[in-house]
Design a protein around this motif. Structure first.
Motif, PDB file in Angstrom:
ATOM      1  N   CYS A 162       6.874  -8.015  -9.481  1.00 31.02           N
ATOM      2  CA  CYS A 162       6.485  -6.618  -9.307  1.00 31.02           C
ATOM      3  C   CYS A 162       5.686  -6.171 -10.524  1.00 31.02           C
ATOM      4  O   CYS A 162       5.743  -6.794 -11.587  1.00 31.02           O
ATOM      5  CB  CYS A 162       7.715  -5.723  -9.109  1.00 31.02           C
ATOM      6  N   ASP A 163       4.939  -5.088 -10.348  1.00 36.23           N
ATOM      7  CA  ASP A 163       4.184  -4.537 -11.472  1.00 36.23           C
ATOM      8  C   ASP A 163       5.111  -3.834 -12.454  1.00 36.23           C
ATOM      9  O   ASP A 163       5.014  -4.020 -13.669  1.00 36.23           O
ATOM     10  CB  ASP A 163       3.131  -3.546 -10.967  1.00 36.23           C
ATOM     11  N   ALA A 203      10.210   5.677 -11.471  1.00 34.38           N
ATOM     12  CA  ALA A 203       9.647   4.980 -10.311  1.00 34.38           C
ATOM     13  C   ALA A 203       8.598   5.835  -9.608  1.00 34.38           C
ATOM     14  O   ALA A 203       7.518   5.344  -9.254  1.00 34.38           O
ATOM     15  CB  ALA A 203      10.766   4.605  -9.344  1.00 34.38           C
ATOM     16  N   VAL A 204       8.897   7.108  -9.419  1.00 36.51           N
ATOM     17  CA  VAL A 204       7.955   7.992  -8.727  1.00 36.51           C
ATOM     18  C   VAL A 204       6.680   8.159  -9.543  1.00 36.51           C
ATOM     19  O   VAL A 204       5.563   8.130  -9.004  1.00 36.51           O
ATOM     20  CB  VAL A 204       8.612   9.360  -8.446  1.00 36.51           C
ATOM     21  N   GLY A 212      -0.237   3.524  -7.702  1.00 35.35           N
ATOM     22  CA  GLY A 212      -0.334   2.452  -6.724  1.00 35.35           C
ATOM     23  C   GLY A 212       0.352   1.173  -7.141  1.00 35.35           C
ATOM     24  O   GLY A 212       0.222   0.147  -6.465  1.00 35.35           O
ATOM     25  N   ALA A 213       1.091   1.209  -8.235  1.00 41.77           N
ATOM     26  CA  ALA A 213       1.779   0.010  -8.711  1.00 41.77           C
ATOM     27  C   ALA A 213       2.899  -0.395  -7.757  1.00 41.77           C
ATOM     28  O   ALA A 213       3.512   0.453  -7.097  1.00 41.77           O
ATOM     29  CB  ALA A 213       2.360   0.260 -10.102  1.00 41.77           C
ATOM     30  N   ALA A 214       3.154  -1.694  -7.687  1.00 44.98           N
ATOM     31  CA  ALA A 214       4.295  -2.202  -6.931  1.00 44.98           C
ATOM     32  C   ALA A 214       5.539  -2.024  -7.800  1.00 44.98           C
ATOM     33  O   ALA A 214       5.689  -2.675  -8.835  1.00 44.98           O
ATOM     34  CB  ALA A 214       4.097  -3.672  -6.583  1.00 44.98           C
ATOM     35  N   VAL A 215       6.410  -1.117  -7.382  1.00 48.27           N
ATOM     36  CA  VAL A 215       7.569  -0.733  -8.184  1.00 48.27           C
ATOM     37  C   VAL A 215       8.843  -1.207  -7.494  1.00 48.27           C
ATOM     38  O   VAL A 215       9.029  -0.980  -6.289  1.00 48.27           O
ATOM     39  CB  VAL A 215       7.631   0.799  -8.381  1.00 48.27           C
ATOM     40  N   ALA A 218       5.610   4.198  -0.258  1.00 49.90           N
ATOM     41  CA  ALA A 218       5.785   2.887   0.358  1.00 49.90           C
ATOM     42  C   ALA A 218       5.753   1.759  -0.662  1.00 49.90           C
ATOM     43  O   ALA A 218       6.243   0.651  -0.385  1.00 49.90           O
ATOM     44  CB  ALA A 218       4.692   2.661   1.409  1.00 49.90           C
ATOM     45  N   ASN A 219       5.198   2.022  -1.849  1.00 52.80           N
ATOM     46  CA  ASN A 219       5.115   0.981  -2.874  1.00 52.80           C
ATOM     47  C   ASN A 219       6.320   0.970  -3.810  1.00 52.80           C
ATOM     48  O   ASN A 219       6.313   0.287  -4.833  1.00 52.80           O
ATOM     49  CB  ASN A 219       3.820   1.116  -3.681  1.00 52.80           C
TER      50      ASN A 219
END
Length: 450
Positions: free
Chosen positions: A9-10, A24-25, A31-34, A71-72
């Motif tokens: 994950c990013d 996280a938010v 747009g990072a994958a969290v 969604a990410n």
């Protein structure tokens, strides 16, 4: 378990309390994958813990909804960090993969990350006193968690003792569940608590909370909240039957069914320390952007020091933005953080533990309840290592998390250095750790963004 799944994950966020949700938010807006991992069944942390007996505040629902809108963001509840692999340690090069070994009900995962945000929260400081191991004695926060999880306390007589606003919150939770709170014994002086109350004019929201909690402190027999009061002992045979409190120069005995006793919070810094992050006092050291001393690792919330959910939200937002390179957005929240840092400082000054609390345990009082080590067995020890080697203090199930904090307060000993595994794990998971590619093994490939 068939092998170990490898994911990436990013931004990896450890902990889904207020700080973790905010981080996280904030990171997700870029747009990072969290990925957010937490060992509880649902996001919220200890302060917003859900359960059959829980009544969550509107803020908890808002932040849960915010997580769900992105969604990410992938939330993995019921997941714990077992260890940091060789590639995740502070000695790794900038190009080396950074990863943690995780475990959930399904098995183990090697989670690789580009940036890490530690929101590991805090735990209660439990200090020993005669009778503290009797059934019916819990931490103040522990009582809250039990009631929220569905523990029936209706009709029980409860005494809450220790220090800090958590006492009032625990009492309110028990009261709402039908218990009779006989006494709230606060060790801080009346003058100290009064100054704290007057100072809340700077934080109107906290003042309103204090008024609401203070309302339940007055019962049919008068004021139940007593300052300058501390626990002396708990009495009972098979379970708690009464408690003895020292109020000023006199002692009083109160018949009760349960005692909730807590003396503040201790930051959970074990994972950060394992990764090489420096400490500042009891918490992880961070800069203006919540970055730790290790590049690519940030920290937010009570692992940096106790200060309440508002401070945790501000810190988490800053850390999340900073982790994805949004420095301007991160700096926009620094004034809000400063406001709540001031509240935290006032809180610590007002409810500082009195030296007299070191006199609570007697020679026969257990300090390490896992290994049945009394105070008398530790009095001749020179430090934590000596106590562990020769008295088995800290060798039990809690691995020094309870007795280590108590020993630091009682004797000034440095708590034990964290060692893996950081949480209980399956034999298969531990075996997989030894067989990772860094040690010559192999794992199955996967991606947290799928």
């Amino acid at each position: 378990m068939n092998g170990v799944v490898l994911q990436h994950c990013d931004v990896l966020v450890i902990g889904a309390g207020p700080a973790g949700m905010a981080a996280a938010v904030a990171a997700a807006t870029r747009g990072a994958a969290v990925v957010v991992i937490d060992d509880n069944p649902a996001p919220g942390g200890q302060i917003w813990r859900d359960g059959p007996g829980a009544v969550l505040p509107p803020a908890a629902h808002r932040w849960r909804e915010a997580l769900a809108r992105h969604a990410n963001i992938h939330v993995r509840s019921g997941t714990r960090v077992v260890a940091a692999t060789m590639a995740a340690t502070a000695t790794a090069t900038a190009t080396a993969p950074r990863e943690l070994l995780l475990e959930d009900a399904e098995g183990a995962t090697r989670m690789r990350w580009n940036k890490l945000v530690l929101c590991t929260g805090a735990r209660e400081l439990l200090l020993p006193f005669p009778g503290w191991t009797l059934p019916g004695v819990t931490g103040a926060g522990g009582l809250q968690a039990l009631v929220k999880a569905g523990l029936p306390v209706a009709g029980e007589r409860i005494v809450v003792a220790g220090s800090g606003p958590l006492l009032l919150a625990a009492a309110a939770t028990a009261h709402a569940a039908g218990a009779t709170v006989l006494r709230i014994a606060e060790q801080a002086s009346f003058a100290s608590v009064a100054r704290f109350g007057v100072g809340l004019v700077r934080w109107p929201g906290k003042a309103a909370q204090a008024v609401a909690l203070g309302g339940m402190s007055v019962g049919a027999q008068g004021l139940r909240y007593r300052t300058g009061s501390r626990i002396v002992s708990a009495q009972g045979t098979a379970q708690v039957e009464s408690v003895r409190l020292r109020q000023g120069g006199r002692e009083v005995d109160i018949a009760c069914d349960r005692i909730a006793c807590g003396f503040g919070l201790v930051p959970n810094t074990q994972l950060g320390q394992l990764l090489g992050c420096a400490l500042a006092g009891p918490g992880l050291s961070v800069d203006a952007l919540q970055a730790t001393s290790v590049a690519g690792i940030y920290a937010a919330g009570e692992c940096t020091g106790f200060g309440g959910s508002e401070r945790a939200l501000a810190q988490g937002t800053i850390a999340g933005h900073a982790a994805v390179g949004q420095e301007r957005e991160a700096k926009a929240h620094q004034r809000e953080r400063a406001r709540w840092d001031a509240f935290a400082a006032q809180l610590h000054r007002s409810f500082a533990l009195a030296p007299e609390l070191r006199q609570m345990p007697g020679p026969d009082t257990l300090v390490c309840r896992c290994e049945d080590v009394p105070l008398s067995a530790l009095s001749s020890c020179t430090g934590w290592a000596d106590a562990k080697l020769h008295r088995r203090c800290g060798m039990g199930a809690c691995q020094g998390r309870v007795c280590g904090d108590a020993a630091q307060f009682l004797f000034g000993w440095t708590p034990p250095a964290p060692r893996p595994p950081l949480s209980p794990a399956r034999i298969a998971t531990l075996a997989a750790l030894a067989a990772l590619p860094d040690q010559g093994g192999q794992g199955d490939q996967g991606d947290a963004r799928q």
